[in-house]
Design an enzyme around this catalytic site. Structure first.
Site, mmCIF file in Angstrom:
data_model
loop_
_atom_site.group_PDB
_atom_site.id
_atom_site.type_symbol
_atom_site.label_atom_id
_atom_site.label_comp_id
_atom_site.label_asym_id
_atom_site.label_seq_id
_atom_site.Cartn_x
_atom_site.Cartn_y
_atom_site.Cartn_z
ATOM 1 N N PRO A 9 -2.033 7.549 -1.768
ATOM 2 C CA PRO A 9 -2.986 8.614 -1.308
ATOM 3 C C PRO A 9 -4.223 8.241 -0.427
ATOM 4 C CG PRO A 9 -3.441 8.316 -3.544
ATOM 5 C CD PRO A 9 -2.476 7.205 -3.240
ATOM 6 N N GLN A 70 -1.476 14.357 -6.869
ATOM 7 C CA GLN A 70 -2.554 13.548 -7.707
ATOM 8 C C GLN A 70 -3.630 14.625 -7.860
ATOM 9 O OE1 GLN A 70 -5.557 11.111 -5.724
ATOM 10 N NE2 GLN A 70 -4.691 9.600 -6.936
ATOM 11 N N CYS A 100 -11.730 7.690 -7.112
ATOM 12 C CA CYS A 100 -12.446 8.136 -5.772
ATOM 13 C C CYS A 100 -14.095 7.888 -5.828
ATOM 14 C CB CYS A 100 -12.352 9.662 -5.587
ATOM 15 S SG CYS A 100 -13.056 10.181 -4.028
ATOM 16 N N LYS A 141 -4.490 6.656 -11.693
ATOM 17 C CA LYS A 141 -4.832 5.342 -10.793
ATOM 18 C C LYS A 141 -6.266 5.221 -10.988
ATOM 19 C CE LYS A 141 -4.638 4.807 -5.676
ATOM 20 N NZ LYS A 141 -5.974 4.822 -5.082
ATOM 21 N N ASN A 201 -2.631 -2.486 -6.366
ATOM 22 C CA ASN A 201 -3.177 -1.902 -5.008
ATOM 23 C C ASN A 201 -4.542 -2.583 -4.553
ATOM 24 O OD1 ASN A 201 -5.231 0.888 -4.164
ATOM 25 N ND2 ASN A 201 -3.352 0.296 -2.799
ATOM 26 N N ASP A 203 -5.525 -4.088 -0.442
ATOM 27 C CA ASP A 203 -5.672 -5.469 0.586
ATOM 28 C C ASP A 203 -4.083 -5.951 0.692
ATOM 29 O OD1 ASP A 203 -8.215 -4.824 0.860
ATOM 30 O OD2 ASP A 203 -8.838 -6.764 0.138
ATOM 31 N N GLY A 225 -1.806 1.148 1.344
ATOM 32 C CA GLY A 225 -2.591 2.232 1.768
ATOM 33 C C GLY A 225 -3.023 1.770 3.256
ATOM 34 N N ARG A 226 -4.042 1.380 3.529
ATOM 35 C CA ARG A 226 -4.489 1.172 4.984
ATOM 36 C C ARG A 226 -3.402 0.223 5.792
ATOM 37 N NH1 ARG A 226 -9.965 -1.298 3.339
ATOM 38 N NH2 ARG A 226 -8.436 -2.124 1.849
#
Ligand SMILES: Cc1cc2nc3c(=O)[nH]c(=O)nc-3n(C[C@H](O)[C@H](O)[C@H](O)COP(=O)(O)O)c2cc1C
Length: 320
Positions: A9, A70, A100, A141, A201, A203, A225-226
């Site tokens: 997410p 989520q 977050c 998460k 999760n 990198d 992710g990124r």
């Protein structure tokens, strides 16, 4: 080796059109929605469907990939009631956000702020679990902690004890934000104390990163992710690598077609807000050009444009 690959997410990036597009490109077993903030109100059906249109499609993206919903909040009862409401409106899987770092949510004890309080993390998760039908999996998460890793294992244990089905760990503390490197060395000890699958999760930007990660831990799953925003075929590349194969990376022409499609999808997704597709395409181009440097001139042109027609025309006619 078979492992689960999940789309992370990313609030402001992985909205419904992006989830749709990336799952069509392929390689994902699941996606997770951007977080839905839970305060003291019960979200209406309209809100759930607006935030997660997949709920009207049996909880799946258009190509049939499960979209986990989520939630982010700190009040066990409100979280539980909203989780049940999400399920009543079509959610097939719920995930809880304990990572977050945004000050606005942390101020209200949401997201990473909870990592100082494993006992409250347990109560929230336990209450949500109790509110859900047995066949609806609940996952969580987390980051490693707020400013240190003193409570990392306590947090992981608390979530596992509350009966979640899987735990995703973004291997950084809150104060590390997104600074490299992610602390992958934490995956093995966390996996040791939880008796459920761990999703790693942080990198994973390339097949090489994935192969390095495989040396740290026997993986059940990964979350991208990124990396996937920079390389939209990264999940496919990793899947091929798992089968000892390689596939040709997306070409510049493929990327142009993907951008055109994405722009069209964002226009259709938000017909009453002209600014939304414009902001989204500029934002994604800024990320994509980090990998596809030939996109720099396109980015420069599109950045200056202010209408949908001009941008669409530029995307159709641009040659580097
Ligand atoms: C812009 C942005 C928004 C994010 N939004 C969320 C979110 O809504 N929920 C969440 O659990 N994590 C969120 N994350 C964290 C990512 O899911 C992921 O844990 C993090 O980016 C590390 O993975 P990566 O190195 O593969 O990007 C966000 C990250 C970014 C960069």
């Amino acid at each position: 080796m078979s492992i689960k690959i999940i789309l992370a997410p990313m609030h402001g990036y992985t909205d419904a059109p992006m989830r749709d597009l990336l799952t069509q490109i392929g390689g994902f077993d699941e996606v997770v929605s951007e977080f839905v903030r839970i305060t003291h109100t019960l979200h209406s059906r309209r809100t759930w469907l607006k935030r997660i249109p997949e709920l009207a499609n049996n909880g799946k993206t258009a190509n049939g990939t499960l979209c986990c919903v989520q939630l982010l909040g700190s009040d066990p009862i409100c979280m539980a009631e909203n989780a049940a409401m999400a399920v009543a409106n079509g959610a097939k899987k719920i995930d809880l956000n304990f990572g977050c770092p945004a000050p606005t949510v942390n101020k209200h004890q949401g997201g990473a702020a909870l990592l100082d309080n494993p006992e409250l993390m347990f109560r929230i998760t336990h209450k949500v679990r109790q509110s859900l039908p047995e066949n609806i999996p609940l996952t969580a998460k987390m980051r490693l902690g707020i400013s240190d890793t003193e409570k990392t294992l306590d947090c992981a244990r608390a979530l596992s004890d509350a009966n979640i089905a899987e735990l995703t760990v973004h291997a950084r503390t809150k104060i590390q934000q997104y600074n490299p490197p992610a602390q992958w060395q934490w995956f093995a000890p966390i996996q040791e104390v939880i008796k459920i699958p761990l999703i790693a999760n942080g990198d994973i930007f390339s097949v090489q990163d994935f192969n390095r990660l495989c040396q740290e831990i026997t993986l059940s799953g990964i979350m991208l992710g990124r990396g996937i925003l920079r390389k939209p075929d990264l999940a496919l590349q990793i899947r091929a690598n798992l089968k000892q194969q390689t596939i040709k990376p997306l070409s510049y022409t493929d990327i142009m077609q993907i951008l055109q499609k994405f722009f069209r999808q964002t226009i259709d997704y938000s017909p009453n807000n002209q600014q939304y597709p414009i902001a989204r395409i500029k934002q994604w181009l800024a990320v994509l050009k980090q990998e596809y440097c030939q996109l720099q001139p396109l980015f420069n042109s599109v950045s200056k444009l202010t209408t949908i027609d001009d941008i669409e025309q530029t995307l159709l006619t641009f040659t580097p």
